[in-house]
Design a protein around this motif. Structure first.
Motif, PDB file in Angstrom:
ATOM      1  N   ASN A 196     -53.323 -26.220  51.319  1.00  0.00           N
ATOM      2  CA  ASN A 196     -54.672 -25.731  51.034  1.00  0.00           C
ATOM      3  C   ASN A 196     -55.608 -26.874  50.633  1.00  0.00           C
ATOM      4  O   ASN A 196     -55.180 -27.838  49.991  1.00  0.00           O
ATOM      5  CB  ASN A 196     -54.619 -24.691  49.915  1.00  0.00           C
ATOM      6  CG  ASN A 196     -53.858 -23.447  50.317  1.00  0.00           C
ATOM      7  OD1 ASN A 196     -53.822 -23.087  51.492  1.00  0.00           O
ATOM      8  ND2 ASN A 196     -53.236 -22.786  49.344  1.00  0.00           N
ATOM      9  N   SER A 213     -56.018 -18.769  57.520  1.00  0.00           N
ATOM     10  CA  SER A 213     -54.699 -18.536  56.929  1.00  0.00           C
ATOM     11  C   SER A 213     -54.401 -19.673  55.958  1.00  0.00           C
ATOM     12  O   SER A 213     -54.277 -20.831  56.364  1.00  0.00           O
ATOM     13  CB  SER A 213     -53.626 -18.482  58.027  1.00  0.00           C
ATOM     14  OG  SER A 213     -53.828 -17.368  58.868  1.00  0.00           O
ATOM     15  N   TYR A 214     -54.320 -19.310  54.660  1.00  0.00           N
ATOM     16  CA  TYR A 214     -54.016 -20.277  53.598  1.00  0.00           C
ATOM     17  C   TYR A 214     -52.558 -20.147  53.173  1.00  0.00           C
ATOM     18  O   TYR A 214     -51.934 -19.091  53.340  1.00  0.00           O
ATOM     19  CB  TYR A 214     -54.906 -20.030  52.375  1.00  0.00           C
ATOM     20  CG  TYR A 214     -56.379 -20.306  52.564  1.00  0.00           C
ATOM     21  CD1 TYR A 214     -56.874 -21.609  52.540  1.00  0.00           C
ATOM     22  CD2 TYR A 214     -57.279 -19.262  52.728  1.00  0.00           C
ATOM     23  CE1 TYR A 214     -58.229 -21.855  52.686  1.00  0.00           C
ATOM     24  CE2 TYR A 214     -58.642 -19.493  52.869  1.00  0.00           C
ATOM     25  CZ  TYR A 214     -59.110 -20.798  52.851  1.00  0.00           C
ATOM     26  OH  TYR A 214     -60.453 -21.038  53.001  1.00  0.00           O
ATOM     27  N   GLN A 215     -52.059 -21.205  52.549  1.00  0.00           N
ATOM     28  CA  GLN A 215     -50.765 -21.127  51.897  1.00  0.00           C
ATOM     29  C   GLN A 215     -50.847 -20.167  50.704  1.00  0.00           C
ATOM     30  O   GLN A 215     -51.919 -19.920  50.148  1.00  0.00           O
ATOM     31  CB  GLN A 215     -50.308 -22.516  51.439  1.00  0.00           C
ATOM     32  CG  GLN A 215     -50.059 -23.496  52.576  1.00  0.00           C
ATOM     33  CD  GLN A 215     -48.865 -23.105  53.430  1.00  0.00           C
ATOM     34  OE1 GLN A 215     -47.844 -22.646  52.914  1.00  0.00           O
ATOM     35  NE2 GLN A 215     -48.983 -23.282  54.744  1.00  0.00           N
ATOM     36  N   LYS A 216     -49.718 -19.611  50.309  1.00  0.00           N
ATOM     37  CA  LYS A 216     -49.697 -18.538  49.300  1.00  0.00           C
ATOM     38  C   LYS A 216     -50.278 -18.961  47.961  1.00  0.00           C
ATOM     39  O   LYS A 216     -50.887 -18.160  47.264  1.00  0.00           O
ATOM     40  CB  LYS A 216     -48.260 -18.045  49.104  1.00  0.00           C
ATOM     41  CG  LYS A 216     -47.685 -17.332  50.328  1.00  0.00           C
ATOM     42  CD  LYS A 216     -46.262 -16.872  50.083  1.00  0.00           C
ATOM     43  CE  LYS A 216     -45.690 -16.173  51.308  1.00  0.00           C
ATOM     44  NZ  LYS A 216     -44.290 -15.728  51.092  1.00  0.00           N
ATOM     45  N   THR A 233     -59.334  -9.592  52.881  1.00  0.00           N
ATOM     46  CA  THR A 233     -58.269 -10.498  52.472  1.00  0.00           C
ATOM     47  C   THR A 233     -57.045  -9.714  52.032  1.00  0.00           C
ATOM     48  O   THR A 233     -57.168  -8.583  51.536  1.00  0.00           O
ATOM     49  CB  THR A 233     -58.722 -11.437  51.338  1.00  0.00           C
ATOM     50  OG1 THR A 233     -57.659 -12.327  51.013  1.00  0.00           O
ATOM     51  CG2 THR A 233     -59.117 -10.650  50.096  1.00  0.00           C
ATOM     52  N   PHE A 235     -54.980 -11.366  49.888  1.00  0.00           N
ATOM     53  CA  PHE A 235     -54.693 -11.962  48.588  1.00  0.00           C
ATOM     54  C   PHE A 235     -55.123 -11.008  47.471  1.00  0.00           C
ATOM     55  O   PHE A 235     -56.057 -10.217  47.630  1.00  0.00           O
ATOM     56  CB  PHE A 235     -55.455 -13.277  48.417  1.00  0.00           C
ATOM     57  CG  PHE A 235     -54.854 -14.458  49.126  1.00  0.00           C
ATOM     58  CD1 PHE A 235     -53.895 -15.247  48.497  1.00  0.00           C
ATOM     59  CD2 PHE A 235     -55.252 -14.788  50.406  1.00  0.00           C
ATOM     60  CE1 PHE A 235     -53.343 -16.339  49.152  1.00  0.00           C
ATOM     61  CE2 PHE A 235     -54.704 -15.878  51.060  1.00  0.00           C
ATOM     62  CZ  PHE A 235     -53.744 -16.654  50.436  1.00  0.00           C
ATOM     63  N   LYS A 285     -56.335 -14.788  55.078  1.00  0.00           N
ATOM     64  CA  LYS A 285     -54.963 -14.308  55.158  1.00  0.00           C
ATOM     65  C   LYS A 285     -54.005 -15.191  54.370  1.00  0.00           C
ATOM     66  O   LYS A 285     -54.253 -16.371  54.168  1.00  0.00           O
ATOM     67  CB  LYS A 285     -54.523 -14.237  56.625  1.00  0.00           C
ATOM     68  CG  LYS A 285     -55.323 -13.267  57.475  1.00  0.00           C
ATOM     69  CD  LYS A 285     -54.795 -13.217  58.896  1.00  0.00           C
ATOM     70  CE  LYS A 285     -55.542 -12.200  59.749  1.00  0.00           C
ATOM     71  NZ  LYS A 285     -54.984 -12.104  61.114  1.00  0.00           N
ATOM     72  N   LYS A 286     -52.919 -14.587  53.980  1.00  0.00           N
ATOM     73  CA  LYS A 286     -51.842 -15.279  53.277  1.00  0.00           C
ATOM     74  C   LYS A 286     -50.737 -15.631  54.271  1.00  0.00           C
ATOM     75  O   LYS A 286     -50.239 -14.776  55.000  1.00  0.00           O
ATOM     76  CB  LYS A 286     -51.285 -14.369  52.167  1.00  0.00           C
ATOM     77  CG  LYS A 286     -50.252 -15.017  51.267  1.00  0.00           C
ATOM     78  CD  LYS A 286     -49.641 -13.968  50.348  1.00  0.00           C
ATOM     79  CE  LYS A 286     -50.675 -13.262  49.509  1.00  0.00           C
ATOM     80  NZ  LYS A 286     -50.056 -12.281  48.576  1.00  0.00           N
TER      81      LYS A 286
END
Length: 287
Positions: A196, A213-216, A233, A235, A285-286
């Motif tokens: 991220n 799409s990001y890291q968690k 989202t 998240f 998104k996760k």
């Protein structure tokens, strides 16, 4: 009956000249390998106008450039003129490589590329496209843009900065890292991160969706503005519809400044991410 056959035959004859009026086309593949003069803090800049830009990171040390040059014209004279006038421009600096279309009607000052045919030249008598396909050391900073007839693609880079612009086409950034600045007019934006962003990033699309799409482990303050779009989202979020900065006036009277964009906080809200569309949705998104 004979008259009908004659008319049909005449119609066919009238269309025959059009078969010979097809455009002529010339294609050339330009290949270059360029080395930076130092070993750190490298930036690749590509300023295109007509055509694709594809940049891919790899473990090597050279910038490997392949450019497909396509010229089209109605006659051989105009085709030959295009072959002569349109070239690949290359500027090499200590830690920067700049690639751009080099032509009499293009002004490039090292940062901005402008067509000057409105003022100094007639519009060229030929069509032209440069499709860039570039492999770069994967820790490089990337700054790329095109205008017409092309897509912008960046993948597998690990640099600190990615800037991407497109006017009439989409932007796809896959498996990247770094501060991100994206500006798209008529196209969708699709991004996935290997890590991220650690610094504030901005994402803009006038007519298209933005899907990220990001890291968690995302920690972000998400600001969002759209006339005809929505933010979605998966998240967990803490919603704040007005983010304020509180300062003190004389007499200890509080003063508040309200931001124009609502803010959604994800995690501890560590990094600011600014999203804006006119006719498009934002999907966060996760991975």
């Amino acid at each position: 009956m004979k008259q009908l056959i004659f008319m049909a035959s005449l119609s066919m004859l009238m269309t025959l000249p059009g078969l010979h009026a097809q455009k002529k086309e010339f294609r050339e593949m330009i290949k270059k390998e360029i080395a930076f003069s130092n070993q750190s803090d490298h930036t690749l800049i590509v300023k295109n106008v007509f055509g694709d830009i594809t940049v891919e990171g790899y473990d090597g040390t050279q910038v490997v450039v392949e450019v497909e040059k396509i010229i089209s014209a109605k006659n051989q004279a105009d085709l030959d003129l295009g072959k002569q006038e349109l070239n690949l421009g290359i500027i090499e600096k200590v830690n920067q490589i700049v690639l751009y279309p080099d032509a009499p009607y293009a002004d490039f000052d090292g940062e901005n590329l402008r067509f000057n045919w409105c003022n100094n030249h007639d519009e060229p008598a030929y069509g032209h496209i440069l499709n860039f396909k570039i492999k770069v050391p994967n820790k490089i900073h990337v700054n790329v843009s095109t205008v017409n007839d092309g897509e912008v693609t960046v993948k597998n880079t690990r640099g600190d900065v990615v800037r991407a612009e497109n006017i009439n086409g989409g932007i796809t950034l896959t498996d990247i890292t770094g501060t991100t600045k994206v500006h798209c007019i008529n196209g969708d934006v699709n991004i996935s991160y290997a890590a991220n962003p650690k610094n504030a990033s901005t994402y803009y699309s006038l007519n298209g969706d933005i899907t990220i799409s990001y890291q968690k482990a995302l920690s972000a303050s998400i600001s969002f503005k759209s006339m005809n779009g929505e933010l979605y989202t998966d998240f967990d979020v803490n919603r704040q519809f007005m983010k304020t900065d509180k300062t003190m006036e004389k007499g200890n009277k509080p003063k508040y400044r309200f931001e124009a964009k609502p803010v959604v906080q994800i995690g501890s809200g560590l990094v600011d991410h600014d999203f804006e569309t006119l006719n498009g949705n934002v999907f966060i998104k996760k991975m």
